[in-house]
Design an enzyme around this catalytic site. Structure first.
Site, PDB file in Angstrom:
ATOM      1  N   HIS B  60      86.427 -29.759  18.090  1.00  0.00           N
ATOM      2  CA  HIS B  60      85.381 -29.551  19.093  1.00  0.00           C
ATOM      3  C   HIS B  60      85.937 -29.642  20.516  1.00  0.00           C
ATOM      4  O   HIS B  60      85.183 -29.758  21.467  1.00  0.00           O
ATOM      5  CB  HIS B  60      84.276 -30.599  18.941  1.00  0.00           C
ATOM      6  CG  HIS B  60      83.765 -30.720  17.552  1.00  0.00           C
ATOM      7  ND1 HIS B  60      83.218 -29.650  16.882  1.00  0.00           N
ATOM      8  CD2 HIS B  60      83.731 -31.759  16.695  1.00  0.00           C
ATOM      9  CE1 HIS B  60      82.857 -30.041  15.667  1.00  0.00           C
ATOM     10  NE2 HIS B  60      83.169 -31.315  15.521  1.00  0.00           N
ATOM     11  N   HIS B 223      80.167 -27.103  13.016  1.00  0.00           N
ATOM     12  CA  HIS B 223      81.124 -27.282  11.929  1.00  0.00           C
ATOM     13  C   HIS B 223      81.275 -26.037  11.080  1.00  0.00           C
ATOM     14  O   HIS B 223      81.681 -26.106   9.926  1.00  0.00           O
ATOM     15  CB  HIS B 223      80.722 -28.466  11.050  1.00  0.00           C
ATOM     16  CG  HIS B 223      80.764 -29.758  11.793  1.00  0.00           C
ATOM     17  ND1 HIS B 223      79.688 -30.260  12.463  1.00  0.00           N
ATOM     18  CD2 HIS B 223      81.787 -30.607  12.022  1.00  0.00           C
ATOM     19  CE1 HIS B 223      80.028 -31.397  13.050  1.00  0.00           C
ATOM     20  NE2 HIS B 223      81.292 -31.628  12.806  1.00  0.00           N
TER      21      HIS B 223
END
Ligand SMILES: Nc1ncnc2c1ncn2[C@@H]1O[C@H](COP(=O)(O)OP(=O)(O)O)[C@@H](O)[C@H]1O
Ligand SMILES: Nc1ncnc2c1ncn2[C@@H]1O[C@H](COP(=O)(O)OP(=O)(O)O)[C@@H](O)[C@H]1O
Ligand SMILES: [Mg+2]
Ligand SMILES: [Mg+2]
Ligand SMILES: [Mg+2]
Ligand SMILES: [Mg+2]
Lengths: 207, 335, 335, 207
Positions: B60, B223
């Site tokens: 991320h 995700h």
């Protein structure tokens, strides 16, 4: 009233390490069918660390449980930290005490309470809790009846197996298995089965 | 079309990237490897403050490792790609961060993160470190009501929590004040995301799901999982209001209210595109009388190389705005 | 796999993105539309300084529009995607930037840019504005010797020129000093790039060229064109030295020399990957005794959504280093 | 010695605008064959701006040329700015003067010099310069012989056409056509052809 010796505790933990390795594929396959298939990877890395920690020659059951707990708290997945905290209660309850069946019953009771507080799973949610609860109850009951440590642990193992087996027909309410709905039915929960294998490992092998 | 990355052994991807981060920013951050932590490089004479720790799965970036520094985090705890750090790793982060005034944990709402950060908090408390947790759960796509499920995921609002609490911590706020502040930011933030193309895991060749040419995936997380459903692809002027309207509704934003807006790229979205998205967002909000006080437009909370964007709105008041505007010096955010 | 963007009318892509930029950074930049210019928001009481103007085709963002602000550019002049701004547009930029101390034009070496910026310079000189041009031509892949061709392209070294000249301008350097300084940066910088995947023009569905799964394109520029040839794909530890070695050779860098390194993502390269690339670069340079004094790791000079990276080395001395470290406050670069 | 009137200059520019529009596809096709195919787009947008500027009613040949120059300097491509600077020399040379053939010859000479200084192309490099140079020479020679403005411009047009035609057999040495090597042979350079059309446009149509 026999107490758990350091040697017994150590042998128990060692056997758990080797049984976990032997059963790794089986457990992974269960997580694959009703989860994300990484259960074995998580367990393997925890058990490897446990083996390393145990090589430091723990000098009390407390240190044995601590070695196993720290190994799990150093690994990932959902099972890693939950088992880590579960074993940690065994370490806490046995610290500086003679480890009688009563003490083990107390440990198992505290331990499943922590897992439930953290994971918010009840019996019937198809998780490790489904084996932990009956095992703790069986241990405490046996202790109350004055059973020896080996007998109490054998009863815990049986109860854990019954609990694990009960997960087969359940739909999961917690964990990744809860995302797959009906697909999880017919699959035993690997976390619950691991609990049963752990108590199995307490038995002295017939030689 | 292939989807290769600059990577050596995928298992070493995160640890090698951390080395690279440290080498790129030696003056801002320090990296420890076992367990993996990114620590703010201490400056002599800094008065003790409440420490801020965050973390979660990697992939991320710049979140969270790029937000370590003055005015934001003291320690970031990175897990493997899309996997929570371990409880002991987080505990090590807490212990490294604590300067005696307590530690605020900022945790995105994912089962693994919640578990490991909660456990770490318990363990740290046993060692007499005061710890509070702010749970960030801004993602509207996972707003399932109160069904006892895992609840809304944590996504880009975490940047606002880190920025605002980070600024307040520099000014000496107490742990309790920071926890309250963080929770207030969370309560007033919601996010909605869409993907134009899925992401590809390190070492893999194919994206995690396929989309046909005329559809986009609405309500994706960070995700690589599918979202809540497909919609037709269209011009930015249609896609952006479709993202922003549910956010406005969920926050019950009303005419003349003010927001901080985060227009976040999910990985492979070009700066020009994000600027266009922001233009459409500004036009949409202006149309309903909502004022953007400040905007953050860029790729801050990514899902590897996903194409897409998220829109976060934070209802703001003068306190939040002032803390947002306060100085920050981190690898990825500085003003 | 599709390759769609957040875009409305592709013909309006750049102008709408400029509106978005202005809306996101009202305190830093102002955008004018006819002709398109991005201007530093003036602060009262700033003493007059030599103005810095750069620009070129769009699609390379954050270059140049994201580098307008304190310590870097005064005006950026954006053309259409991959197309030079017009001569009159550049002249308008020069006139808007000039504060009576002259204007430095920083121009990447592309025929159209050189032509339009040179013409604008002539036109501005006729209006008694002092103008100097620094031509940036760092791209080794186009180093064809002295064949009278267009010469090396200008790529990521332009960031160093803008940063270093920008800092010197803030300190009051004269136009001649700045031109000399800029040329010194150019003479001491070289860049080499590779692509893992080509880029896709706004409104198009297919990338500008295809690569098979086991090859990468070496020596690409920043306009989606093919490079000098394909090589086998491999781990970062092989690709990075293959990029860096020719740069070291071209600059004749020797043991114990110092560099500023720019590890630049070409658009869709993830922050984790760039960190890994930087780690490999650091290892490679350490192996030959070259010291990285400062590094800039991120996507600063992009080719739309190209996957890939470039490595720029700038041989540095204490003067360049100090100017590099000087404060900067722009939308895309701040410290 | 007749001079170029504002009306004539205006008509010249207007005809150039319309011829450019008519020839747009042809010119684009040439750039497609030996360049990047955007010549027509660039020219069209320049001529549109020129038409807008010319609608402001220029009051001298200088203003006419300036209107055209500014239009090209506001457009892209390589041809835009070069033509812009080329026309700009016509504007400069005619400013405040009677626009004789001599003045036009001087303008054309200065104009091609600027284009060559900026673009660094020589005759034979297959660019607009290949038409600009002979046109300037023809204009100047005609002026030296005392030709009228219309005659001198007609000679310039012929010379420019010959120059443009000569580019057909050349390999390009400048511009994008230089990247395509042998493929450019057999293709007339659109920039050079545009120069010829510009001088053609100076002739009063036979009505
Ligand atoms: N909320 C929960 N409480 C208790 N145990 C849980 C919970 N969620 C999952 N588990 C246990 O964790 C096991 C899965 O572990 P693992 O594969 O390591 O985690 P993950 O689901 O994150 O991949 C399940 O088999 C179940 O026994
Ligand atoms: N260096 C140069 N000098 C003079 N004219 C040139 C040069 N390079 C190109 N040209 C002219 O420009 C024309 C192409 O213009 P255009 O298509 O607008 O530019 P681009 O090549 O940038 O697409 C060519 O036909 C040629 O006449
Ligand atoms: Mg699992
Ligand atoms: Mg898992
Ligand atoms: Mg062309
Ligand atoms: Mg062109």
């Amino acid at each position: 009233m026999t107490a758990l010796t350091t040697e017994h505790a150590r042998a128990w933990a060692d056997r758990f390490v080797s049984v976990g390795a032997e059963r790794n594929d089986e457990l992974t396959e269960l997580d694959r069918q009703a989860g994300d298939g990484d259960y074995g990877t998580n367990l393997r890395s925890a058990l490897r660390r446990a083996a390393v920690n145990l090589a430091d020659e723990p000098t009390s059951p407390h240190e044995v449980f601590l070695a196993v707990s720290e190994a799990f708290l150093n690994t990932g997945g959902t099972s890693g930290p939950l088992f880590g905290m579960w074993f940690r209660e065994f370490a806490k309850a046995t610290k500086g005490r003679e480890v009688t069946a009563v003490v083990l019953g107390e440990a198992a009771t505290n331990a499943v309470a922590v897992v439930q507080r953290l994971g918010k799973a009840e019996v019937g949610h198809k998780t490790m809790v489904d084996a932990m609860v009956p095992a703790a109850e069986a241990l405490s009951a046996a202790a109350a009846r004055g059973s020896t440590v080996p007998d109490a642990l054998a009863e815990a193992a049986s109860a854990a197996h019954v609990g694990a087996a009960s997960t087969e027909r359940l739909l999961a309410k917690r964990g990744r298995a809860s995302y797959v709905g009906e697909h999880a039915r017919g699959v035993v929960d690997p976390g619950a089965l691991t609990v049963a294998y752990f108590f199995d490992a307490a038995a002295t092998p017939q030689s | 079309m292939s989807a290769r990355q600059f990577v050596n052994d995928p298992d070493e991807f995160v640890s090698q990237a951390l080395e690279g981060l440290q080498l790129a920013h030696p003056h801002l951050v320090q990296v420890s490897t076992d367990p993996a932590l990114v620590l703010r490089t201490p400056k002599d004479g800094d008065p003790p403050k409440v420490a801020l720790v965050s973390g979660g799965g990697s992939g991320h970036e710049p979140l969270h490792t790029g937000f370590v520094g003055l005015g934001m985090l003291d320690v970031a705890v990175p897990g493997a790609v899309f996997a929570s750090p371990t409880a002991y790793q987080v505990r090590a982060g807490i212990k490294a961060a604590d300067r005696g005034r307590g530690v605020l944990l900022i945790v995105k709402n994912y089962t693994g993160d919640v578990l490991n950060f909660s456990i770490a908090a318990e363990l740290a408390r046993e060692e007499n470190i005061e710890v509070e947790i702010v749970l960030v759960d801004d993602d509207l796509a996972t707003d399932g009501g109160d069904d006892g499920g895992p609840g809304r995921r944590g996504t880009a609002a975490v940047v606002a929590v880190e920025k605002i609490c980070g600024a307040a911590a520099e000014r000496g706020a107490s742990l309790t004040e920071l926890a309250d502040l963080g929770r207030r930011v969370v309560a007033n933030s919601r996010t909605m995301a869409l993907a134009l193309q899925a992401c590809t895991h390190p070492g893999q060749q194919r994206p995690s799901f396929d989309l046909s040419d005329d559809e986009v995936e609405f309500g994706v997380g960070i995700h690589g999982e599918r979202g809540v459903g497909q919609r037709s692809f269209g011009p930015a002027s249609e896609l952006v209001p479709a993202l922003a309207q549910p956010v406005v509704d969920a926050l019950r934003l009303r005419r003349d209210e003010s927001v901080i807006a985060i227009v976040n790229g999910l990985g492979s979205t070009h700066a020009l595109e994000l600027s266009v998205v922001h233009r459409e967002l500004a036009a949409f909000l202006e149309g309903i009388g909502i004022r953007i006080e400040r905007a953050l437009v860029g790729s801050y909370v990514t899902a590897l190389d996903m194409r897409g964007c998220s829109i976060t709105l934070l209802r703001c008041d003068s306190t939040l705005l002032e803390l947002w505007n306060a100085p920050v010096r981190t690898p990825a955010l500085a003003w």
